[in-house]
Design an enzyme around this catalytic site. Structure first.
Site: not given
Length: 397
Positions: A245, A334
């Site tokens: 990340d 998402c």
């Protein structure tokens, strides 16, 4: 019907009748509660008015014209809490979940996540923002939680909510980063400063389902956030997990999660750009038995569908090339603008591009604490697919 009335669909807004005792009775109408009628004058229901929003009215009632709106909201808060008590009867297993999911719980514009004794709310529309004190009192009373804090929902400007008016807290002083329980994991959350409401409760059940497939596999966890896909996989018997990340703070928390849950030995975190890591892994010809891709929303606020679709496709092409022969890919969107059909098309196109045939094992989405109306599929914003790559020995051309 659908609970949204878009601005373009509004022909006119009229003041309510002035007669104090009209016959037949006219439903209560206030500054932000309006009665909606169709072009022929037939009553549709009542809704909350947001004059500056593209969604001009959010319906909250279509069958109870005489019920006070605020009493109706309080009743629906209690019903939402009752549902969650059924879904999560043991707080020793899970005490972090979505408590109120906007239209899915009949509370348009209100989102609340529960983290143990702390509630984090997004009063995301003007009408909900104006009612926040009463709603907060009802939420604390219905749950027994000790604290509630408000976070921004992202649409404050068009809802006429000033940025300085968003901060709001009631109850006991909040801890900075409390630990909660999610499907047996110990999880650190940030109710005052983390992403969204401080944690992504929507992936709780998918983390468990994907983790159960990871036994004996090396895992690559892309856009890993705080690393919970990796931790669940390692708890289920994965050989190793590499969490990637761009956020250094998120990867540091992922390391704490791995340590707290007893799987630090198999965990590796990298605070690097996902695209750079994928290029390095390709150069090293390194592949994994399970690859998880949980990117942020690539869609801009308006427009840009083609560019976003290409971004999801390119990412899945790169991810598929890092999956070992016969391995698994869990990939997500998402955004409600890339639904299950759209994601299947993206994955099919990516598989064709890199010549790696796949089969779909199951569709993935948020748990039952994220209910959505059948007439309003936008409430189902999280879509995922668990796919397996066909072993080369099984491909016959």
């Amino acid at each position: 019907g659908h609970p949204w009335v878009h601005a373009a669909a509004v022909r006119r807004v009229e003041d309510p009748p002035r007669d104090p005792a009209p016959s037949p009775p006219v439903p209560l109408v206030s500054d932000d509660v309006v009665e909606v009628r169709d072009a022929d004058g037939r009553r549709i229901g009542r809704g909350f008015l947001s004059e500056g929003s593209a969604i001009r009215v959010r319906l909250f009632e279509q069958h109870a014209p005489d019920v006070d709106p605020d009493e109706l909201l309080e009743d629906r808060i209690e019903r939402a809490c009752q549902l969650r008590r059924r879904l999560f009867p043991d707080p020793e297993v899970t005490n972090a979940y979505r408590l109120v999911h906007s239209e899915g719980d009949g509370l348009p514009g209100l989102v609340v996540d529960r983290y143990g004794e702390v509630l984090v709310a997004q009063f995301a529309t003007g009408p909900m923002h104006r009612r926040r004190e009463r709603l907060a009192a009802a939420l604390l009373a219905a749950t027994g939680a000790t604290s509630l804090v408000a976070r921004a929902g992202g649409y404050e400007r068009e809802e006429g909510i000033a940025a300085e008016d968003v901060p709001f807290a009631v109850g006991a002083e909040l801890p900075e980063a409390p630990w909660v329980r999610e499907a047996g994991l110990e999880v650190e959350v940030e109710p005052q400063s983390g992403q969204k409401t401080g944690h992504y409760v929507d992936q709780r059940e998918t983390r468990v389902l994907v983790g159960q497939m990871a036994s004996g596999l090396d895992v690559l966890d892309l856009y890993a956030g705080t690393g919970l896909f990796s931790v669940q996989a390692l708890r289920a018997g994965a050989t190793s997990a590499l969490a990637v990340d761009a956020s250094k703070a998120a990867i540091e928390r992922a390391g704490r999660h791995a340590a707290k849950n007893g799987v630090a030995e198999g965990f590796e975190g990298q605070a690097t750009d996902v695209r750079e890591t994928l290029a390095e892994l390709k150069e090293a010809r390194r592949r994994f038995g399970l690859v998880v891709v949980d990117p942020p929303n690539f869609f801009p606020r308006r427009g840009g569908e083609g560019r976003a679709q290409r971004a999801y496709r390119d990412l899945n092409v790169q991810a598929l090339t890092r999956v070992a022969d016969g391995g698994l890919l869990a990939t997500f969107s998402c955004s409600a603008r890339l639904d299950a059909d759209g994601l299947r098309a993206v994955v099919a196109s990516a598989a064709l591009e890199c010549r790696r045939p796949v089969r779909i094992l199951r569709e993935l989405t948020a748990g039952p604490d994220h209910p959505f109306l059948a007439a309003a599929p936008e409430g189902r914003y999280l879509t995922g697919l668990l796919v397996s790559l066909l072993a080369l020995s099984l491909i016959h051309i």
